[in-house]
Design a protein around this motif. Structure first.
Motif, PDB file in Angstrom:
ATOM      1  N   MET A 120     -17.016-102.730 -19.405  1.00 41.11           N
ATOM      2  CA  MET A 120     -17.790-103.493 -19.312  1.00 41.11           C
ATOM      3  C   MET A 120     -17.231-104.482 -18.013  1.00 41.11           C
ATOM      4  N   LEU A 121     -18.566-103.961 -17.386  1.00 37.33           N
ATOM      5  CA  LEU A 121     -17.843-105.245 -16.482  1.00 37.33           C
ATOM      6  C   LEU A 121     -19.865-105.415 -15.552  1.00 37.33           C
ATOM      7  N   ALA A 122     -20.165-106.723 -15.424  1.00 34.70           N
ATOM      8  CA  ALA A 122     -21.167-107.486 -15.165  1.00 34.70           C
ATOM      9  C   ALA A 122     -21.141-107.688 -14.321  1.00 34.70           C
ATOM     10  N   LEU A 123     -22.788-107.549 -13.105  1.00 37.57           N
ATOM     11  CA  LEU A 123     -22.855-108.572 -12.430  1.00 37.57           C
ATOM     12  C   LEU A 123     -24.376-108.733 -11.474  1.00 37.57           C
ATOM     13  N   ARG A 124     -24.878-110.132 -11.578  1.00 37.16           N
ATOM     14  CA  ARG A 124     -26.205-110.886 -12.096  1.00 37.16           C
ATOM     15  C   ARG A 124     -26.533-110.780  -9.676  1.00 37.16           C
ATOM     16  N   VAL A 127     -27.758 -99.967 -15.570  1.00 38.57           N
ATOM     17  CA  VAL A 127     -26.757 -99.892 -16.048  1.00 38.57           C
ATOM     18  C   VAL A 127     -26.135 -98.346 -15.496  1.00 38.57           C
ATOM     19  N   GLY A 128     -24.489 -98.836 -15.106  1.00 36.94           N
ATOM     20  CA  GLY A 128     -23.833 -97.525 -14.095  1.00 36.94           C
ATOM     21  C   GLY A 128     -23.199 -96.820 -15.623  1.00 36.94           C
ATOM     22  N   ILE A 129     -22.156 -95.712 -15.370  1.00 35.01           N
ATOM     23  CA  ILE A 129     -21.197 -95.460 -15.957  1.00 35.01           C
ATOM     24  C   ILE A 129     -20.888 -94.430 -15.532  1.00 35.01           C
ATOM     25  N   THR A 142     -29.780-108.236 -14.455  1.00 32.58           N
ATOM     26  CA  THR A 142     -27.654-107.446 -14.021  1.00 32.58           C
ATOM     27  C   THR A 142     -27.580-106.374 -14.299  1.00 32.58           C
ATOM     28  N   ASP A 143     -26.989-106.421 -13.088  1.00 29.52           N
ATOM     29  CA  ASP A 143     -25.617-104.932 -13.278  1.00 29.52           C
ATOM     30  C   ASP A 143     -24.823-104.822 -14.030  1.00 29.52           C
ATOM     31  N   TYR A 144     -24.592-103.690 -15.055  1.00 27.09           N
ATOM     32  CA  TYR A 144     -23.856-103.456 -16.147  1.00 27.09           C
ATOM     33  C   TYR A 144     -23.448-101.840 -15.657  1.00 27.09           C
ATOM     34  N   VAL A 145     -21.671-102.122 -15.834  1.00 26.11           N
ATOM     35  CA  VAL A 145     -20.715-100.839 -15.430  1.00 26.11           C
ATOM     36  C   VAL A 145     -20.334-100.661 -17.112  1.00 26.11           C
ATOM     37  N   GLY A 185     -20.161-105.997 -27.118  1.00 27.67           N
ATOM     38  CA  GLY A 185     -19.553-106.376 -25.540  1.00 27.67           C
ATOM     39  C   GLY A 185     -20.710-106.584 -24.798  1.00 27.67           C
ATOM     40  N   LEU A 186     -22.345-106.552 -24.877  1.00 28.65           N
ATOM     41  CA  LEU A 186     -23.502-107.475 -24.080  1.00 28.65           C
ATOM     42  C   LEU A 186     -23.078-108.515 -24.468  1.00 28.65           C
TER      43      LEU A 186
END
Length: 91
Positions: free
Chosen positions: A1-5, A15-17, A52-55, A77-78
């Protein structure tokens, strides 16, 4: 999982998958994405950080893993990402 503020003041987490072809054909990849979307709907509203954007990167274990374990992994993870600084900030 990646995060972008994000710098905007959005009141939601996005959230993207992504699931690569290494996992299997389209049917298998879509099944995994459906399972991940279901876990996201249950977990992200409570544990995701607003703005926040999560992938999520789908792995083959996600197909056979029980749903409760997927949700627990996503929650952990979050929580781990919320303690650390996001990878980068949009300018």
């Amino acid at each position: 999982m990646l995060a972008l503020r994000r710098d905007d003041t959005a009141a939601c987490a996005r959230v993207g998958i992504t699931v690569t072809k290494k996992i299997g054909g389209a049917v298998v990849r879509n099944r995994l994405k459906r399972r991940l979307r279901s876990a996201i709907r249950a977990v992200v509203p409570q544990h995701g950080r607003a703005g926040t954007d999560y992938v999520l990167i789908g792995r083959s274990d996600g197909l056979s893993r029980p749903m409760i374990d997927l949700m627990r992994d996503l929650t952990q993870g979050l929580q781990k990402l919320s303690k650390s600084r996001p990878l980068e900030q949009k300018a």
